[in-house]
Design a protein around this motif. Structure first.
Motif, PDB file in Angstrom:
ATOM      1  N   VAL A 459      -4.369  -1.909  -1.259  1.00 37.13           N
ATOM      2  CA  VAL A 459      -5.068  -1.583  -2.502  1.00 37.13           C
ATOM      3  C   VAL A 459      -5.170  -2.832  -3.357  1.00 37.13           C
ATOM      4  CG1 VAL A 459      -5.058  -0.151  -4.561  1.00 37.13           C
ATOM      5  CG2 VAL A 459      -4.250   0.782  -2.390  1.00 37.13           C
ATOM      6  N   GLU A 460      -6.314  -2.997  -3.953  1.00 40.60           N
ATOM      7  CA  GLU A 460      -6.555  -4.143  -4.812  1.00 40.60           C
ATOM      8  C   GLU A 460      -5.461  -4.241  -5.874  1.00 40.60           C
ATOM      9  OE1 GLU A 460     -10.368  -6.108  -7.187  1.00 40.60           O
ATOM     10  OE2 GLU A 460     -10.270  -3.957  -6.804  1.00 40.60           O
ATOM     11  N   GLY A 461      -4.978  -5.469  -6.067  1.00 36.31           N
ATOM     12  CA  GLY A 461      -3.894  -5.672  -7.009  1.00 36.31           C
ATOM     13  C   GLY A 461      -2.527  -5.517  -6.375  1.00 36.31           C
ATOM     14  N   TYR A 462      -2.455  -5.489  -5.032  1.00 34.70           N
ATOM     15  CA  TYR A 462      -1.178  -5.315  -4.347  1.00 34.70           C
ATOM     16  C   TYR A 462      -0.215  -6.424  -4.771  1.00 34.70           C
ATOM     17  CZ  TYR A 462      -3.494  -8.717  -1.276  1.00 34.70           C
ATOM     18  OH  TYR A 462      -4.169  -9.801  -0.779  1.00 34.70           O
ATOM     19  N   ALA A 463       1.042  -6.025  -4.892  1.00 38.89           N
ATOM     20  CA  ALA A 463       2.060  -6.972  -5.339  1.00 38.89           C
ATOM     21  C   ALA A 463       2.547  -7.845  -4.198  1.00 38.89           C
ATOM     22  CB  ALA A 463       3.246  -6.223  -5.958  1.00 38.89           C
ATOM     23  N   GLY A 521      -3.761 -11.620  -3.676  1.00 38.06           N
ATOM     24  CA  GLY A 521      -4.817 -11.708  -4.663  1.00 38.06           C
ATOM     25  C   GLY A 521      -6.217 -11.502  -4.156  1.00 38.06           C
ATOM     26  N   LEU A 522      -6.393 -10.971  -2.943  1.00 42.22           N
ATOM     27  CA  LEU A 522      -7.738 -10.705  -2.433  1.00 42.22           C
ATOM     28  C   LEU A 522      -8.355  -9.536  -3.193  1.00 42.22           C
ATOM     29  CD1 LEU A 522      -7.189 -11.050   1.423  1.00 42.22           C
ATOM     30  CD2 LEU A 522      -8.153 -12.750  -0.141  1.00 42.22           C
ATOM     31  N   SER A 523      -9.624  -9.671  -3.539  1.00 44.15           N
ATOM     32  CA  SER A 523     -10.321  -8.588  -4.220  1.00 44.15           C
ATOM     33  C   SER A 523     -10.791  -7.555  -3.207  1.00 44.15           C
ATOM     34  CB  SER A 523     -11.518  -9.137  -5.001  1.00 44.15           C
ATOM     35  OG  SER A 523     -12.405  -9.830  -4.143  1.00 44.15           O
ATOM     36  N   ALA A 524     -11.386  -6.452  -3.713  1.00 46.52           N
ATOM     37  CA  ALA A 524     -11.811  -5.364  -2.832  1.00 46.52           C
ATOM     38  C   ALA A 524     -12.834  -5.864  -1.825  1.00 46.52           C
ATOM     39  CB  ALA A 524     -12.385  -4.218  -3.657  1.00 46.52           C
ATOM     40  N   GLY A 525     -12.698  -5.443  -0.563  1.00 43.17           N
ATOM     41  CA  GLY A 525     -13.612  -5.824   0.507  1.00 43.17           C
ATOM     42  C   GLY A 525     -12.880  -5.897   1.831  1.00 43.17           C
ATOM     43  N   THR A 526     -13.658  -6.128   2.903  1.00 44.75           N
ATOM     44  CA  THR A 526     -13.083  -6.289   4.242  1.00 44.75           C
ATOM     45  C   THR A 526     -13.157  -7.759   4.623  1.00 44.75           C
ATOM     46  OG1 THR A 526     -13.712  -4.057   4.923  1.00 44.75           O
ATOM     47  CG2 THR A 526     -13.264  -5.642   6.675  1.00 44.75           C
ATOM     48  N   TYR A 527     -12.050  -8.323   5.073  1.00 44.45           N
ATOM     49  CA  TYR A 527     -11.971  -9.741   5.380  1.00 44.45           C
ATOM     50  C   TYR A 527     -11.633  -9.918   6.860  1.00 44.45           C
ATOM     51  CZ  TYR A 527     -11.741 -10.118   0.311  1.00 44.45           C
ATOM     52  OH  TYR A 527     -12.011 -10.016  -1.026  1.00 44.45           O
ATOM     53  N   VAL A 548      -8.328  -7.599   7.505  1.00 40.45           N
ATOM     54  CA  VAL A 548      -7.645  -6.791   6.506  1.00 40.45           C
ATOM     55  C   VAL A 548      -8.694  -6.208   5.568  1.00 40.45           C
ATOM     56  CG1 VAL A 548      -7.272  -8.720   4.909  1.00 40.45           C
ATOM     57  CG2 VAL A 548      -5.758  -6.731   4.831  1.00 40.45           C
ATOM     58  N   THR A 549      -8.472  -4.988   5.115  1.00 43.41           N
ATOM     59  CA  THR A 549      -9.377  -4.326   4.185  1.00 43.41           C
ATOM     60  C   THR A 549      -8.652  -4.106   2.863  1.00 43.41           C
ATOM     61  OG1 THR A 549     -10.555  -3.204   5.964  1.00 43.41           O
ATOM     62  CG2 THR A 549     -10.786  -2.282   3.758  1.00 43.41           C
ATOM     63  N   VAL A 550      -9.286  -4.533   1.770  1.00 45.13           N
ATOM     64  CA  VAL A 550      -8.720  -4.361   0.425  1.00 45.13           C
ATOM     65  C   VAL A 550      -9.563  -3.309  -0.287  1.00 45.13           C
ATOM     66  CG1 VAL A 550      -8.124  -5.477  -1.736  1.00 45.13           C
ATOM     67  CG2 VAL A 550      -7.963  -6.752   0.416  1.00 45.13           C
ATOM     68  N   ASN A 551      -8.940  -2.197  -0.630  1.00 41.91           N
ATOM     69  CA  ASN A 551      -9.636  -1.088  -1.282  1.00 41.91           C
ATOM     70  C   ASN A 551      -9.427  -1.113  -2.796  1.00 41.91           C
ATOM     71  OD1 ASN A 551     -10.517   0.042   1.198  1.00 41.91           O
ATOM     72  ND2 ASN A 551      -8.517   1.014   1.479  1.00 41.91           N
ATOM     73  N   VAL A 583       1.267  19.985  -5.103  1.00 43.54           N
ATOM     74  CA  VAL A 583       0.378  18.949  -5.642  1.00 43.54           C
ATOM     75  C   VAL A 583       0.396  17.754  -4.682  1.00 43.54           C
ATOM     76  CG1 VAL A 583      -0.095  17.393  -7.561  1.00 43.54           C
ATOM     77  CG2 VAL A 583       0.814  19.692  -7.988  1.00 43.54           C
ATOM     78  N   THR A 584      -0.805  17.305  -4.241  1.00 43.97           N
ATOM     79  CA  THR A 584      -0.930  16.229  -3.244  1.00 43.97           C
ATOM     80  C   THR A 584      -1.602  15.010  -3.867  1.00 43.97           C
ATOM     81  OG1 THR A 584      -1.128  17.874  -1.482  1.00 43.97           O
ATOM     82  CG2 THR A 584      -1.837  15.626  -0.974  1.00 43.97           C
ATOM     83  N   ASN A 585      -1.091  13.840  -3.519  1.00 41.91           N
ATOM     84  CA  ASN A 585      -1.675  12.575  -3.976  1.00 41.91           C
ATOM     85  C   ASN A 585      -2.823  12.203  -3.041  1.00 41.91           C
ATOM     86  OD1 ASN A 585      -2.337  10.043  -4.832  1.00 41.91           O
ATOM     87  ND2 ASN A 585      -0.278   9.167  -4.639  1.00 41.91           N
ATOM     88  N   ASN A 586      -4.046  12.427  -3.484  1.00 41.08           N
ATOM     89  CA  ASN A 586      -5.233  12.115  -2.689  1.00 41.08           C
ATOM     90  C   ASN A 586      -5.791  10.719  -2.965  1.00 41.08           C
ATOM     91  OD1 ASN A 586      -5.201  14.647  -1.467  1.00 41.08           O
ATOM     92  ND2 ASN A 586      -6.419  15.573  -3.113  1.00 41.08           N
ATOM     93  N   GLY A 587      -5.122   9.945  -3.796  1.00 37.87           N
ATOM     94  CA  GLY A 587      -5.565   8.591  -4.094  1.00 37.87           C
ATOM     95  C   GLY A 587      -4.972   7.593  -3.128  1.00 37.87           C
ATOM     96  N   ASN A 588      -5.091   6.301  -3.467  1.00 37.44           N
ATOM     97  CA  ASN A 588      -4.555   5.266  -2.589  1.00 37.44           C
ATOM     98  C   ASN A 588      -3.462   4.434  -3.256  1.00 37.44           C
ATOM     99  OD1 ASN A 588      -6.009   3.684  -4.380  1.00 37.44           O
ATOM    100  ND2 ASN A 588      -7.656   3.214  -2.920  1.00 37.44           N
ATOM    101  N   VAL A 589      -2.969   4.920  -4.380  1.00 35.74           N
ATOM    102  CA  VAL A 589      -1.843   4.274  -5.048  1.00 35.74           C
ATOM    103  C   VAL A 589      -0.786   5.335  -5.363  1.00 35.74           C
ATOM    104  CG1 VAL A 589      -3.193   2.402  -6.052  1.00 35.74           C
ATOM    105  CG2 VAL A 589      -2.958   4.556  -7.293  1.00 35.74           C
TER     106      VAL A 589
END
Length: 916
Positions: A459-463, A521-527, A548-551, A583-589
Motif C-alpha cells: 500500500v502506498e505510504g508503506y513504512a 517511497g514508491l508511489s501507486a503503480g506497478t513496477y 512489485v505493485t503499489v496500491n 465486521v470485515t476489513n475490506n480495505g487494504n490497510v
C-alpha cells in the motif's frame, strides 16, 4: 647544372607529389551490390537452399562479403503486397544456407543479402523461390541414383576400352548381306567375315578416331567388356543400338531411335546425388550406447562413428553442437565413395539422468547422416569401481575410416588417363592419428534458479518495503565464470535495490547470490524492472525480472447484517438471546475499531479491535434487561478513524399475556443477485415476522427452511421460489386459537449479468511510452488483459488474454505469465505491439471469439556508451592509424619514387651550394 634543368627537376617532383594523393590516399566508398541474386536448391520440404551469386556483377565479391537473411512469405503476405500494404515476413535464419521445413509448405522463401561495409560492399539484393511443395518422392530419387551409377560404369568401361587399344574396330553386324553392307556416317560396312573388317588407316585416322571415340562413349557396358576381353565377338553385336545409329533388323531395315529415347535419354542420368549415412560399430545397429557414465569422467567415454558419402558428389558438412554430447565436426570436403571416422563423447557437466539424443550430420547440399546416442549419467560411487564399457582398448587397432565392407562393391573412380594407373582414392594411411576426444575446451555455464522475483502488492505510504528475495546463480560448467556489473533495462537502476554477492563463480557447482528488494517511497503503480548479469567468460547473459505493485490506500468495512431484530418479550423478561455482528476489513490497510455503545442494547467485543485487510471482528448484541413496555429501535455504529458501518437493532416489550389471532407473511423479496449463497441471511430473509394478537401487533422469531426450497445458486437464469418458515411465539403470547405457526415468503433472484470488460483496459506495463533505451538494454514488459483477474467466471463472462507481441519478429504466448524480455543491437525508433484475444466463458471453459485488440508502445534505441571490458573506447576519428579505404593499390612504389625525388632535389641544392 643550368637553370632550366634545375627547374625541370623541380617541376617533376611537384608533378609526382600532385599525383600521389589521388592514386594512393584517396578514400574509396563501399561498392553497391549490382546484378541478379538467385537461390540454389529444390523448393521442397527437407532440402537445403543456398545463395547463387554468379549473377552478381561486382568484382571480388565472395560468400563472406555479405550478410544473409531468410524469410517466409505466405499467401497473406502476397495479398498485402497487392493491396499496397507492407507485409511482415517471418524471419527464418541468418545463416548462409537454409533447410526447408514442413511449416514452409505452400509458402515462398525469400533471401536478402546485404553488403558488409567492412568488406567494401553496401546495398542489398533479394531473391524469391517458387511455392514450397511436399518433399520429393524417395523412390524417384533412388531411380536417379541408380541411373547415375549406371552412367558412371559405362564411362569407366569406355575408358578401359580406350586404354586397351590404340585403334577401335567397329563391331560387325551379323545380319543379312544388305544390312551388313551398309555404312553409316563414315563407319566401314560390316561383313559376314570378321577378318574382312577394314582397319583404321593413316588417311582416315582422324575421322575414324573421332567416330570411334563417339561410339566408345555411347556403347553399352556389355560391348565394352567384350572389347576389353581381346575383342571377342558378341552374337548380338549387329542388333545392338547405339545412340545416333539406328538398330539393324534382320530384314536389313533400321529401327527408329526415337522409339527408344525414353530408355536411352542421357537426361535421366544427369542429376547429381547427395547422400550420406552413418555406421555405428559393425553396422548392425544405428544406436551408439555409452552405458553408465560417471560425472567428471565424460572425457574417458569417447566412441567413434563412421560417416560415409554414399552419393555421387562431394559433400561439405555443417558444424553442430548436440545438447548432451560433444561431437567431432567434419571440416574437410568428403568425396564420393569416401568415409571418415568421427569421435563422440558425453558432454561434461551433464546432470545425472538418462539421455537419448538423435545426432544428425548435415551437409550444405541437404544430405543427412544420423544415429542415436544413449547414456545414463550418475554420480561417482567411491565404493564401487566405475565400469568403462565404452573405453577403446589400447591394443585394438583403430578401424580404417574408409574401409569398405567386402560385400559392398567399391565405386570406380572417375575417368583416368590411359598411361596413369588408377589411384586408390578411398584408402586412408594406417598411421593417421586418431583425434583425441579430450581436447574439448573448458567453458563456463551459469544458470539462475529463478528468472523472476514477484513481491506482490503493498500500500502506498508503506513504512517498510517487502522482504528481499534471493536468486542463486550456479556455474555448472567446467571453467570459472567472471560476472559483469548488474545492468537494468531502465538504463539506471530505478525501482529496486540489488546486490551481487560475488562476481567470480568457480567451476563445477560454484554459486553466487543476486539479492533484490523494492525501494521505499514508491508511489501507486506497478513496477517491473529487468536486470542483466553477463558471464564475461562465455558471453552468456542471465536476465532476472522483478515486479512489485503499489496500491492506493483504501478504507472499507463490511458488516454481516444491517438488521438485528430481537422480536418481543413480556414485561419482566430476563436474558433475551444475544445475536452477533461480524465486521470485515475490506480495505487494504489495517483498521482499529472504536468500541461501540448503545442506549437500549449491550454490545460486547468478542475479538480484538485491530483488524488487518481481509480479517474480521465479532461483536455480541443483546437488549438490556428491565426495559418497560414499548418498541425499541436503535442504530449501532461500528467505526474506525477513517470509516464506519451501521446496524439497526429493534426490540418490543409486551404488557401482559395475549392470544395469537394471525401471522403476517413477509413482503416479497426482490433484487437478490444471481449466485447468492443458499443462506437465509444472504437471501435477506427476515429474522422475525409480524403477528397479530388480542393485545395488538407484535413480533415473533421465524426459522426459515432454506435448505429444502427449490433455489439453485449455480443457475445463471432468473429464479422465483417460496421459502417456508417455523414461527416461535414470544413469551406472553398464547396460541389459544390453534393457528398454524408457519410463515411463507417469496424470493426473486435475478438472472446473471455477464461481466463485460473494455478493450481500453488492456495495457502494457514495464516499458515506458517514448522511452529511450540503449543497445545494451534488456527491455522487459508485461501484458495485462482486461478481465484476467476473473477467477470465478460464469457463463457469458468476457475477458482479454495476451496472444502475441511484435517488435521486429512476432512471438506468441501459450500461457501465463504474459511477460517477455528482449534487446536490440541497432539504434532507431521502434514500436512494441501486443495483440489481445477476446474470450467468453461458456460455463466450462474460456473460448476465443472473433474479436481482438492491439495495444502498442513507441520507444527508441540509442548506441550504448558502455562497452564490454577490453574494447577500444577511442573514437575512430582519434585513432592513430590509417583509414582503411578498400583501395588495393600498393603504395610502396609511390613512396619509393617520392624518396628518390626528394633525394634528387636535395642533391641539386647541395651541388649548387658547393659549386658556389
Amino acid at each position: 647544372m643550368n637553370r632550366r634543368r634545375f627547374l625541370a627537376i623541380i617541376m617533376s617532383v611537384f608533378m609526382i607529389l600532385s599525383l600521389l594523393p589521388v592514386s594512393v590516399f584517396a578514400e574509396t566508398t563501399a561498392v553497391t551490390l549490382d546484378g541478379q541474386l538467385k537461390i540454389q536448391g529444390t523448393v521442397a520440404a527437407g532440402t537445403t537452399l543456398k545463395a547463387d551469386m554468379q549473377g552478381i556483377k561486382n568484382e571480388g565479391i565472395t560468400e563472406d562479403s555479405v550478410s544473409y537473411q531468410w524469410f517466409r512469405k505466405t499467401s497473406d503476405d502476397e495479398k498485402k503486397e497487392q493491396q499496397g500494404e507492407k507485409p511482415e515476413l517471418k524471419s527464418l535464419s541468418k545463416e548462409k544456407t537454409y533447410t526447408i521445413t514442413k511449416d514452409d509448405i505452400d509458402s515462398k522463401i525469400v533471401l536478402t543479402i546485404t553488403g558488409l561495409e567492412d568488406k567494401g560492399f553496401s546495398g542489398s539484393l533479394t531473391a524469391v523461390t517458387a511455392t514450397v511443395t511436399e518433399a520429393a518422392d524417395p523412390k524417384a530419387a533412388e531411380t536417379e541414383q541408380n541411373t547415375e551409377a549406371s552412367e558412371e560404369e559405362q564411362n569407366q568401361d569406355a575408358a578401359e576400352d580406350d586404354s586397351s587399344e590404340e585403334t577401335q574396330e567397329i563391331p560387325e553386324a551379323t545380319n543379312d548381306d544388305e544390312a551388313g553392307s551398309e555404312s553409316v556416317d563414315g563407319i566401314p560396312a560390316a561383313t559376314d567375315d570378321p577378318e574382312e573388317a577394314p582397319e583404321q588407316t593413316d588417311e582416315n585416322s582422324d575421322e575414324e578416331l573421332e567416330q570411334s571415340e563417339y561410339q566408345e562413349e555411347l556403347q553399352p557396358a556389355d560391348e565394352s567388356e567384350g572389347a576389353e576381353d581381346n575383342g571377342q565377338e558378341s552374337e548380338e553385336a549387329g542388333s545392338s543400338s547405339v545412340e545416333g545409329i539406328p538398330e539393324a533388323k534382320e530384314d536389313g531395315t533400321y529401327n527408329n531411335t526415337e522409339d527408344n529415347t525414353e530408355a536411352e535419354s542421357p537426361s535421366d542420368t544427369d542429376e547429381a546425388s547427395y547422400q550420406a549415412e552413418a555406421e555405428v560399430g559393425d553396422g548392425s545397429s544405428d544406436v551408439l550406447t555409452f552405458g553408465t557414465v560417471v560425472s567428471g569422467q565424460e572425457d574417458e567415454q569417447g566412441q567413434y562413428v563412421t560417416i560415409k558419402n554414399t552419393g555421387t558428389e562431394t559433400l561439405n558438412f555443417i558444424a553442430m553442437s548436440p545438447e548432451h554430447f560433444a561431437v567431432q565436426d567434419i571440416t574437410e570436403p568428403l568425396e564420393a565413395g569416401q568415409s571418415v571416422q568421427v569421435w563422440i563423447v558425453p558432454r561434461a557437466g551433464t546432470q545425472p539422468g538418462s539421455y537419448e539424443d538423435t545426432i544428425v550430420y548435415q551437409t550444405e547440399e541437404g544430405a543427412e547422416a544420423s544415429f542415436k546416442a544413449e547414456m545414463t549419467v550418475t554420480d561417482e560411487d567411491p565404493d564401487t569401481p566405475v565400469a568403462e564399457p565404452t573405453e577403446v582398448p589400447q591394443d585394438t587397432p583403430t578401424p580404417e575410416p574408409t574401409e569398405v565392407p567386402q560385400d559392398t562393391p567399391t565405386p570406380e573412380p572417375t575417368e583416368v588417363p590411359q598411361d596413369t594407373p588408377t589411384p586408390e582414392p578411398t584408402e586412408a594411411p594406417q598411421d593417421t592419428p586418431t583425434p583425441e576426444p579430450t581436447q574439448i575446451p573448458a567453458v563456463s555455464r551459469v544458470s539462475a534458479d529463478t528468472g523472476a522475483a514477484d513481491f506482490g502488492s503493498v500500500v502506498e505510504g508503506y513504512a517498510e518495503a517487502p522482504q528481499a528475495q534471493t536468486v542463486t546463480l550456479t556455474n555448472e560448467g567446467d571453467a570459472d565464470a567472471v560476472l559483469s556489473e548488474i545492468y537494468s533495462d531502465q538504463g539506471e537502476i530505478r525501482y529496486f535495490d540489488v546486490a551481487l554477492s560475488s562476481q567470480n563463480i568457480s567451476a563445477n557447482g560454484g554459486t553466487a547470490t543476486f539479492t533484490v528488494r523494492p525501494k521505499n517511497g514508491l508511489s501507486a503503480g506497478t513496477y517491473t524492472e529487468a536486470f542483466t548479469i553477463n558471464d564475461t567468460t562465455s558471453g552468456q547473459g542471465i536476465v532476472i525480472t522483478a515486479t512489485v505493485t503499489v496500491n492506493t490506500a483504501s478504507h472499507s468495512l463490511g458488516i454481516s447484517t444491517d438488521t438485528l431484530d430481537f422480536a418481543s418479550a413480556k414485561k419482566g423478561y430476563s436474558g433475551v438471546s444475544a445475536q452477533q455482528i461480524t465486521v470485515t476489513n475490506n480495505g487494504n490497510v489495517a483498521e482499529t475499531l472504536v468500541q461501540p455503545s448503545a442506549k437500549y442494547f449491550t454490545i460486547t467485543a468478542a475479538t480484538g479491535l485491530t483488524i488487518q485487510p481481509g480479517e474480521s471482528a465479532v461483536f455480541t448484541v443483546a437488549p438490556k434487561d428491565g426495559l418497560d413496555v414499548n418498541s425499541y429501535q436503535e442504530n449501532i455504529t461500528i467505526a474506525s478513524a477513517a470509516t464506519e458501518t451501521v446496524c439497526k437493532a429493534s426490540f418490543q416489550v409486551l404488557k401482559g399475556t395475549v392470544s395469537l389471532t394471525k401471522i403476517q407473511n413477509p413482503s416479497e423479496i426482490s433484487g437478490i443477485a444471481n449466485g447468492t449463497a443458499k443462506d437465509a441471511q444472504k437471501l435477506k430473509l427476515p429474522s422475525t415476522v409480524v403477528i397479530e394478537t388480542t393485545g395488538g401487533k407484535a413480533k415473533a422469531k421465524v426459522a426459515w427452511d432454506v435448505k429444502n426450497c427449490s433455489y439453485n445458486a449455480a443457475d445463471t437464469a432468473a429464479q422465483s421460489f417460496t421459502v417456508k418458515g417455523a414461527v416461535t411465539l414470544p413469551d406472553g403470547v398464547d396460541n389459544n386459537n390453534n393457528i398454524d405457526l408457519l410463515a411463507y415468503v417469496k424470493v426473486n433472484v435475478e438472472a446473471y449479468t455477464p461481466k463485460t470488460v473494455s478493450a481500453d483496459d488492456n495495457k502494457i506495463t514495464g516499458i515506458e511510452v517514448n522511452g529511450v533505451y540503449t543497445t545494451q538494454s534488456k527491455i522487459s514488459f508485461t501484458a495485462v488483459g482486461a478481465g484476467m483477474d476473473n477467477n470465478s467466471p460464469k457463463k457469458g463472462d468476457i475477458r482479454y488474454v495476451p496472444l502475441n507481441w511484435t517488435v521486429i519478429n512476432t512471438n506468441a504466448w501459450d500461457k501465463a505469465p504474459y511477460t517477455a524480455c528482449f534487446g536490440l543491437s541497432k539504434s532507431g525508433d521502434y514500436t512494441l505491439k501486443v495483440v489481445f484475444q477476446q474470450q467468453q466463458y461458456n460455463g466450462k471453459n474460456w473460448k476465443n471469439t472473433d474479436s481482438q485488440d492491439t495495444k502498442q508502445v513507441a520507444f527508441s534505441i540509442s548506441e550504448a556508451k558502455v562497452t564490454a571490458p577490453g574494447t577500444n573506447l577511442t573514437p575512430s576519428a582519434n585513432q592513430k592509424k590509417s583509414v582503411k579505404t578498400n583501395d588495393p593499390t600498393d603504395i610502396i612504389p609511390f613512396v619509393v619514387i617520392l624518396i628518390i625525388a626528394a633525394g634528387a632535389v636535395y642533391g641539386v641544392i647541395y651541388y649548387k651550394k658547393k659549386k658556389k
